[in-house]
Design an enzyme around this catalytic site. Structure first.
Site, short mmCIF file in Angstrom:
data_model
loop_
_atom_site.label_atom_id
_atom_site.label_comp_id
_atom_site.label_asym_id
_atom_site.label_seq_id
_atom_site.Cartn_x
_atom_site.Cartn_y
_atom_site.Cartn_z
N ASP A 1 -8.12 4.33 -3.52
CA ASP A 1 -7.29 3.63 -2.91
C ASP A 1 -6.50 2.61 -4.02
O ASP A 1 -7.00 1.45 -4.68
CB ASP A 1 -7.74 2.76 -1.93
N CYS B 1 0.78 -1.17 -0.10
CA CYS B 1 -0.27 -0.11 0.06
C CYS B 1 0.82 1.38 -0.09
O CYS B 1 0.60 2.42 -0.67
CB CYS B 1 -1.09 0.04 1.21
N HIS C 1 -2.52 0.65 7.11
CA HIS C 1 -2.72 0.91 5.60
C HIS C 1 -2.45 2.07 5.18
O HIS C 1 -2.51 3.18 6.06
CB HIS C 1 -4.17 0.47 5.31
#
Lengths: 317, 658
Positions: free
Chosen positions: B473, B413, B457
């Site tokens: 995202d 991420c 995250h």
């Protein structure tokens, strides 16, 4: 550790006679006071005695002298590899006059039986003797015949002569209250022995110092020697120590504990006391315990040394 | 002079120290803990080979080495960590001068104290249970050393079993006093263990800086970050974004927060009323000063601050577990009218660096013109087509974005968020990075959600004309399972462990439930809850004086109860006055040079003593004869104790003349 006799009340005729009997045996077997004391203790406790030693140190003489001094009938059986059970127990023979079988009692029908070199006989013959020792009777032709009372066996074993022997198994060793060895006499005792006249002649000069009634009285009194709670504690600690010892695979059983107490009572009686001291237990411990211990395979010490070590390690209080 | 310690009991001391070390491993610097382990092994080896290392020649170098290593590993012997480590080192050095029963007792006491030190570093349920066991082990050692003093080595094993019973019993007996003191001891408004946290200590958890590769320490950290109990409906997994620090500035390698844009008011927020949820967060100590509310927070607890970029901060770092209630809306629109300066800040890039990425962004911009959606799609397509999701990406060179986009093409991420935000800014679209947590797992036995550190995250938000800040995202383009199922192991099968699913997960949930109760009932029992509890039983507004009085009264009751519990059913120690007097008699004789051997009978000893001390031989012989008679004869059972008492007096009065 030897416990010397403390004092004997003069009016106690039985004690006096017992002392005289022990003294008389000491006149024949020289320099073995401690062992003779143990042997007497064993017989007074009603137990059978195993003497393990090389030939010629006076095993037979000791047994014979004790039998005579205690006024017991005596028989000696020399064990050999061809000895049969019937040679010990007796045999029924057909009597032509009466037309019936008649039992001819074997040499075991005596109050003190010396079983000489017991490990040279076959296991079958050994077990015939050992069964008689345990049951105090002989069963032949379906009929049980009680052995004379008291019935005591002194067996000897020869540890050196290993060829052609059948060593007694551990479980059978348990039938003997004590196992002792005489060992060579000390220099003084040996000199005394060499200077004295023939032992066989000496033996014939011995006379009984006690009668059967007195012996039974002594055994009754031995059984009633007091053991205090503190002493029982001590015996329990000893038993526990044999079970926890790293070099002992199988420690003492509760039956061994009873044997230990019985032997200690007899030693205490010989010492003229009415109660057992820790010293009495210590005096008999190696003789009673050593042949009952099963050392671990990696044990570096002999059984007797192990027993001594246990006694040294367990506290008295 | 205390009795010497045999090897069996020494082994028990070693075992206790090993247990103790096990409870402190989690905070001790590794080299120092390894050194203490080495000391333990060394002591065991010396004992096994019966080498005595009592000389200063051995101990002094060990002491200096220990101290040197302490300064090297912990920085200084002062402070929470250094001081505790020093104490531990001294306890382990004590092994080299532990020769008597008294030394073993000192070790047991030190172990109890050092167990308490352990609570400075953690108060979890497992640790508490563990240190209870250490305490029992210390009691076992005390028992075995004291009761069987001087017994043969074989007998201590017997004492071990009894010691375990005594140890457990003493521990249980301490409970009433413990409970009384726990409830009544005056609480400080801040946690009792509020020792200053060492600044040098590496911290886990989300920080307010981000550099690709930094979060990887968190993947393996499965400890809970916080627990959440929803009051009503639960938002779907793909919307469970827990918002942490919002990062604005990029210096070419690292993203960081910017204090400039932390206005305390949300300028423009519109949300759908049916997406509003209310929930309670139980936060683990993070040593940071921000919460992680569900995106986007509407109502925050008292004392917290909601920044204009949606981050919720506290005044002081969260060093103890904290509980708070939030209200959030998970369908919302933020800042459709732009906040002054935000657009500009969300477009800033360093002057130079990452030329290939800038070029790519410029190409997109010229190809799609001002169509932001098309540019975003191009970037997501790029990720979706060519990139791989992995927790173990190759290292990046100094131009991190270029290296990632054109060479390694694999990461997690942080990598995607960082390069995506860079591309957006380079293409003229305002973008910022949001860090926090995503997902969480449901604990069915407790009815709450756990968000673990491994759920950490990072994602991005872009500002679009007419729509405000929109969450994008980029990780979802590469590994949609990570987002939709809200767990790492769904995206990466190799990250799954035995407890991710099935019975392992079930047991893990149960344990988590228990430790949550532990937290709520024990660790969070503070001054407020103490007052509430006391009010419930009718003791209102107690001053500290009254509280102290109650403490003394109930503590005293607890103490008595404990004493009663520990003595109940215990056989009183055999205190035979005659035996004690006889032992003293033996001590007197020992001073004249005739000590009784342990296994020596009274008559044999008396005779030996009489021979060595002929002057008092008659007295010795007479006393020992009477002792033997009273102890072993028929009179030992005599209920009339007068004889024994008289003999005991005479034994005590005995003085040897030389």
């Amino acid at each position: 550790m030897s416990v010397e006799p403390v004092r004997v009340e003069r009016h106690d005729a039985t004690q006096v006679a017992l002392r005289a009997a022990i003294e008389q045996v000491n006149q024949v077997v020289f320099g073995k006071r401690a062992q003779i004391n143990l042997a007497f203790a064993c017989l007074l406790a009603g137990g059978h005695l195993l003497i393990e030693d090389v030939p010629g140190v006076g095993k037979t003489t000791l047994a014979h002298a004790m039998a005579t001094s205690l006024g017991l009938s005596y028989q000696r059986i020399q064990f050999t590899s061809d000895l049969l059970p019937s040679d010990i127990l007796g045999v029924s023979i057909f009597d032509r006059d009466t037309g019936q079988f008649r039992f001819h009692a074997g040499p075991i029908f005596a109050q003190l039986v010396l079983a000489d070199e017991i490990n040279r006989a076959t296991p079958k013959t050994q077990s015939a003797l050992l069964e008689a020792m345990a049951e105090q009777q002989v069963t032949a032709d379906g009929e049980s015949r009680p052995l004379p009372q008291p019935f005591l066996v002194v067996a000897t074993q020869n540890p050196v002569d290993l060829a052609g022997t059948f060593p007694l198994p551990d479980s059978q060793l348990d039938r003997f209250l004590m196992r002792i060895s005489l060992g060579y006499p000390d220099a003084e005792g040996e000199r005394q022995m060499l200077a004295a006249c023939d032992r066989r002649e000496l033996l014939t000069q011995l006379g009984p110092r006690l009668d059967s009634a007195q012996l039974l009285e002594i055994r009754h009194r031995v059984a009633h020697v007091a053991t205090s709670a503190a002493l029982i504690d001590y015996v329990q600690r000893l038993l526990a120590a044999t079970r926890l010892h790293a070099q002992i695979r199988i420690g003492l059983s509760p039956r061994a504990g009873l044997a230990l107490l019985a032997a200690a009572r007899a030693v205490s009686f010989l010492g003229g006391r009415s109660h057992v001291l820790p010293e009495d237990v210590q005096a008999v411990f190696a003789a009673v315990a050593a042949h009952r211990l099963v050392p671990a395979s990696e044990a570096t010490l002999a059984r007797t040394a192990l027993a001594d070590e246990v006694v040294r390690a367990v506290r008295v209080d | 002079m205390s009795a010497p310690l045999d090897r069996g009991r020494y082994a028990l001391v070693l075992a206790l120290d090993a247990l103790l070390l096990g409870g402190h491993l989690h905070w001790m610097p590794t080299p120092y803990a390894a050194w203490l382990g080495f000391l333990l092994l060394l002591a065991a080896w010396l004992s096994r080979h019966q080498v005595r290392a009592s000389g200063a020649l051995v101990r002094l170098p060990l002491l200096f080495l220990t101290f040197g290593l302490l300064v090297y590993a912990a920085g200084s012997p002062i402070g929470r960590e250094g001081g505790s480590a020093l104490l531990g080192g001294l306890i382990f050095l004590k092994l080299f001068e532990t020769a008597t029963a008294r030394d073993a007792r000192i070790t047991a006491a030190a172990a109890l104290f050092f167990s308490m030190i352990g609570f400075l570093f953690g108060q979890g349920l497992l640790l508490t249970v563990y240190f209870c066991m250490v305490a029992i082990a210390a009691f076992v050692l005390l028992h075995v050393v004291s009761v069987g003093e001087g017994d043969p080595a074989a007998a201590w094993r017997d004492g071990l079993r009894r010691g375990l019973r005594v140890g457990a019993r003493v521990t249980v007996a301490a409970l009433p006093l413990t409970i009384a003191v726990f409830i009544l001891f005056p609480r400080l408004s801040s946690p009792l263990w509020g020792a200053p946290w060492d600044a040098t200590q590496g911290k886990t958890g989300i920080s307010d800086r981000m550099r690709p590769g930094q979060l990887s320490a968190l993947w393996n950290d499965d400890s809970p970050a916080f627990r959440v109990t929803f009051a009503g409906a639960v938002p779907p997994p793909a919307s469970r974004y827990w918002r942490g620090p919002v990062l604005w500035s990029f210096d070419g390698g690292e993203w960081s927060r910017s204090d400039l844009y932390r206005g305390s008011r949300v300028a423009d927020l519109r949300y759908q009323p049916d997406s509003v949820v209310e929930y309670e967060v139980l936060m683990e100590p993070s040593e940071r000063n921000w919460w992680f509310p569900l995106d986007f927070a509407l109502q925050i607890p008292e004392g917290a601050r909601l920044a204009s970029d949606g981050q919720v901060t506290t005044f002081r770092p969260i060093i103890g577990p904290r509980k708070a209630t939030f209200r959030s809306a998970w369908r919302y629109q933020l800042d459709i009218r732009p906040v002054m300066g935000q657009r500009w800040a969300a477009m800033r890039l360093p002057e130079a660096g990452n030329p290939r990425s800038r070029q790519l962004a410029a190409e997109w911009r010229s190809a799609h013109g001002g169509d932001a959606d098309a540019i975003i799609n191009a970037a997501l397509q790029l990720f979706h087509r060519d990139f791989a999701y992995t927790l173990d990406p190759p290292p990046l060179s100094s131009d991190t974005v270029d290296d990632f986009l054109f060479n390694t093409k694999a990461g997690y991420c942080e990598y995607f968020a960082s390069s995506f935000a860079f591309l957006m800014r380079a293409a003229g679209i305002p973008a910022r990075i949001v860090t926090g947590y995503q997902g969480g797992s449901y604990n069915a036995s407790g009815g709450y959600w756990i968000v673990r550190n491994s759920d950490a995250h990072a994602w991005t938000e872009v500002w679009l004309e007419g729509r405000g800040w929109v969450r994008v995202d980029p990780t979802a383009a590469v590994a949609p399972e990570r987002i939709n199922r809200g767990s790492l192991s769904a995206a990466l099968p190799e990250a799954a462990t035995w407890y991710s699913e099935g019975w392992g997960a079930e047991w893990r949930n149960r344990f988590d439930l228990i430790s949550r109760y532990w937290r709520q009932a024990v660790i969070e029992f503070d001054a407020v809850r103490q007052r509430n509890l006391l009010q419930q039983v009718g003791l209102e507004d107690l001053g500290w004086r009254a509280l102290g009085g109650a403490l003394v009264v109930f503590g005293g009751i607890g103490l008595l109860l404990g004493v009663w519990l520990s003595l109940r059913g215990m056989v009183p120690a055999q205190r035979d006055a005659l035996l004690v007097a006889y032992r003293r008699f033996g001590d007197r004789l020992a001073r004249c040079g005739v000590a009784r051997a342990e296994a020596e009978g009274p008559i044999a000893y008396g005779e030996r003593a009489a021979q060595s001390l002929p002057e008092c031989a008659p007295a010795i012989l007479e006393l020992t004869r009477r002792f033997a008679e009273q102890r072993y004869g028929e009179s030992a059972n005599d209920p009339d104790r007068s004889h024994r008492q008289r003999l005991a007096r005479e034994l005590r009065a005995f003085r040897a003349r030389r």
